[in-house]
Design an enzyme around this catalytic site. Structure first.
Site, PDB file in Angstrom:
ATOM      1  N   LYS A  52       0.846  -1.203   0.000  1.00 42.06           N
ATOM      2  CA  LYS A  52       0.000   0.000   0.000  1.00 42.06           C
ATOM      3  C   LYS A  52       0.878   1.247   0.000  1.00 42.06           C
ATOM      4  CE  LYS A  52      -3.918   2.028   2.566  1.00 42.06           C
ATOM      5  NZ  LYS A  52      -4.845   1.853   3.704  1.00 42.06           N
ATOM      6  N   SER A 128      -9.713   1.965   2.733  1.00 44.61           N
ATOM      7  CA  SER A 128      -8.817   2.675   1.846  1.00 44.61           C
ATOM      8  C   SER A 128      -7.796   1.786   1.144  1.00 44.61           C
ATOM      9  CB  SER A 128      -8.083   3.769   2.633  1.00 44.61           C
ATOM     10  OG  SER A 128      -7.284   3.198   3.650  1.00 44.61           O
ATOM     11  N   SER A 152      -9.975  -0.430   6.947  1.00 47.57           N
ATOM     12  CA  SER A 152      -9.400  -0.324   5.603  1.00 47.57           C
ATOM     13  C   SER A 152      -8.712  -1.555   5.055  1.00 47.57           C
ATOM     14  CB  SER A 152      -8.420   0.839   5.549  1.00 47.57           C
ATOM     15  OG  SER A 152      -9.138   2.025   5.364  1.00 47.57           O
TER      16      SER A 152
HETATM   17  N1  GLN Z   1     -13.086   4.354   6.009  1.00 45.87           N
HETATM   18  C1  GLN Z   1     -12.542   4.771   7.263  1.00 45.87           C
HETATM   19  C2  GLN Z   1     -12.101   6.208   7.155  1.00 45.87           C
HETATM   20  O1  GLN Z   1     -12.360   6.789   6.159  1.00 45.87           O
HETATM   21  C3  GLN Z   1     -11.403   3.888   7.664  1.00 45.87           C
HETATM   22  C4  GLN Z   1     -10.167   4.155   6.929  1.00 45.87           C
HETATM   23  C5  GLN Z   1      -9.014   3.304   7.342  1.00 45.87           C
HETATM   24  O2  GLN Z   1      -9.174   2.283   8.003  1.00 45.87           O
HETATM   25  N2  GLN Z   1      -7.832   3.768   6.981  1.00 45.87           N
HETATM   26  O3  GLN Z   1     -11.511   6.761   8.014  1.00 45.87           O
END
Ligand code: GLN
Length: 448
Positions: A52, A128, A152
C-alpha cells in the site's frame, strides 16, 4: 515475478490497482535471489508482493494517494515491515492505490485514479486499501500489505472476496507507515487464503524499537494454528451486528457460516456490544483529531509539494496545503482541529476517549466468555462507483462493523463467506482477544 507483471499488464489498465511499478528493479532482485538460491527455505522466497502506498519503500515512490506527495520519489528508508519482507526474500513489485492518506471506504478519494472491483468494474473495491485488495483479487499478486485504521483492510477484503487481517494494535510495527490516526493504525496482510495470510503475518509481526507502541509480545507460528479443528470453540454473535442496515443476503451468508461452525463442533450464542452504536461518531472525532495533528507536518517545507508564487511564508504554508490536500482530507483536518480546540476539547475529544473505553470494555467482557466474536464485515456488499461519493455520512456509516474493532485494539479478519445475487462477494468478520491472532486464524481456516 515475471508472471505477476504479465498479469498486471493484462488487467491493470482496467483495475487500476497499482500507482507505481518498478519492473526492472524487481526482475533484477528476483534474478539475484534465484542465482543465490541454494537450499533457501525463507518463507516468502521469491514471491512478488504489492505494498500500500502509505508504507515507505526506499527508493520507490510513496504518495499516500495524495498529490501533495507526488514528488516523494526517493524515500531514504524502508518501513520495518518492508525490511522484514525483504529479509524473508520476497520481492516488492510496486505500490498500491489508496484513498488519500487512507481516508475513505471506496478508493474514490485517491487523487490519482479510482481502483475498480475486479468482480465487476462498475463497483468500488472498498477502501482505503482498495488497491491492495483488488490486486490480490485480480491475480496480479498473491500477497499485499494494507493498513487498517477503521476497517481499511477488512472492508476492501470483504468487497473483493479475499482474506484481510487487522492485527492487534501493537502487533506489527508502524515505523514507516505514514500516520493517519496513530492510536488506531495497524498494517496487515491481504491474501487469497488464510494460510498465506498467516505466513505473511508471521513475517511482518514483532517488536520494533523504532515504534514505541509496538508490543514486546512473542510472535507464535500462526501457520501451526491451522489445524482445521474448531470443536468446542465458543463463538459470540453480537445482535448489533445483524440488525438494521445489514442486508438480508449478508445476514443469510453469516447465518450459513454459523451453521457450518456448528457442524464442525463449535457453538454460538447471541451477545450484546451495547456501545457499538456510538462507534462511528467516536471514531470520526478521534481519528480526525489525530489526523489533524499528524498531517500538520505536510507544510511544503519538510514534506510535500511547495506552492509557487506565494508572497510570505505563511501564505506558502496555506497555499501548499490548499493545493496539496483533497476535499476529504481537508474535511477531516477541519473537524479534528475543531474537536481539539480549547473550549470544545472536553465536549468532543475527551468525551470520545471516554466512550472509546466503554466500547473496549464491551469487547473485553464478551471475550472473557467466548473465544471469538463473529459477524459480517460490512452491512452490504460493494456499492457502485459514484453511489456514495457525494455523501460523506453514508460513506462513513459503511464502516460501522469494522470501526469498533480498531477502537478496542483487538484483531479482526475478513474471510469470504458467499456472494450476493449480483455476484459480489460477502465477507465474514472474525474478531479475537488481544494478541490472539492464532485463534482468529484457526477459526477462519476451519471455515474457509
Ligand atoms: N473508512 C474509514 C475512514 O475513512 C477507515 C479508513 C481506514 O481504516 N484507513 O476513516
Amino acid at each position: 515475478v515475471e508472471a505477476s507483471y504479465n498479469r498486471i499488464e493484462e488487467v491493470d489498465g482496467e483495475v487500476q490497482a497499482f500507482l507505481t511499478l518498478d519492473k526492472e528493479n524487481a526482475l533484477q532482485q528476483a534474478k539475484e535471489l534465484d542465482e543465490a538460491r541454494g537450499n533457501d527455505d525463507a518463507a516468502l522466497f521469491g514471491l512478488p508482493i504489492g505494498v500500500k502506498d502509505n508504507i515507505v519503500t526506499k527508493g520507490l515512490r510513496t504518495t499516500c494517494g495524495s498529490q501533495f506527495l507526488k514528488n516523494f520519489n526517493d524515500p531514504l528508508y524502508n518501513a520495518t515491515v518492508v525490511e522484514k519482507l525483504s529479509d524473508a526474500k520476497s520481492v516488492t513489485i510496486g505500490k498500491l492505490n489508496m484513498d488519500e492518506f487512507a481516508m475513505g471506504s471506496s478508493n474514490e478519494n485517491s487523487s490519482y485514479a479510482a481502483t475498480r472491483n475486479p468482480w465487476n468494474t462498475d463497483y468500488v473495491p472498498g477502501g482505503s486499501s482498495g488497491g491492495s485488495a483488488a490486486s490480490v483479487a485480480a491475480g496480479e499478486v498473491f500477497f499485499s500489505l494494507g493498513s487498517d485504521t477503521g476497517g481499511s483492510i477488512r472492508q476492501p477484503a470483504a468487497f473483493c472476496g479475499v482474506v484481510g487481517l487487522k492485527p492487534t494494535y501493537g502487533r506489527v510495527s508502524r515505523f514507516g507507515l505514514v500516520a493517519f490516526a496513530s492510536s488506531l493504525d495497524q498494517i496487515g496482510p491481504i491474501t487469497r487464503t488464510v494460510e498465506d495470510n498467516a505466513y505473511l503475518l508471521e513475517t511482518i509481526a514483532g517488536y520494533d524499537n523504532m515504534d514505541s507502541t509496538s508490543a514486546n509480545v512473542d510472535v507464535p507460528k500462526y501457520t501451526k494454528a491451522l489445524t482445521g479443528d474448531v470443536k468446542g470453540l465458543k463463538i459470540a454473535v453480537p445482535k448489533e451486528y445483524l440488525s438494521e442496515g445489514v442486508t438480508s443476503e449478508v445476514r443469510e451468508s453469516v447465518m450459513a457460516a454459523l451453521k457450518k461452525y456448528e457442524e464442525l463442533g463449535a457453538t454460538w450464542e447471541e451477545v450484546s456490544l451495547p456501545h457499538s452504536k456510538y462507534a462511528v461518531a467516536t471514531y470520526y472525532l478521534l481519528a480526525s483529531s489525530e489526523a489533524s495533528a499528524n498531517l500538520a507536518r505536510f507544510d511544503g517545507v519538510r514534506y510535500g509539494v511547495r506552492a509557487e508564487n506565494a508572497e510570505t511564508m505563511l501564505d506558502m504554508f496555506k497555499q501548499s496545503r490548499a493545493q496539496g490536500f483533497g476535499d476529504e482530507v481537508k474535511r477531516r483536518i477541519m473537524l479534528g482541529t475543531f474537536a481539539l480546540s480549547s473550549g470544545y476539547y472536553d465536549a468532543y475529544y475527551k468525551k470520545a476517549q471516554q466512550v472509546r473505553t466503554l466500547i473496549k470494555n464491551d469487547f473485553e467482557k464478551v471475550l472473557e466468555d467466548y473465544d471469538v466474536i463473529v459477524g459480517p464485515t460490512t452491512p452490504t456488499p460493494a456499492f457502485k462507483v459514484g453511489e456514495k461519493v457525494d455523501d460523506p455520512l453514508t460513506m462513513y456509516a459503511n464502516d460501522i462493523l469494522t470501526i469498533p474493532v480498531n477502537l478496542a485494539g483487538v484483531p479482526g479478519i475478513s474471510v469470504p463467506c458467499g456472494f450476493s445475487s449480483e455476484g459480489l462477494p460477502i465477507g465474514l468478520q472474525i474478531i479475537g482477544k488481544h494478541f490472539d491472532e492464532s485463534t482468529v486464524y484457526r477459526a477462519a481456516h476451519a471455515f474457509e
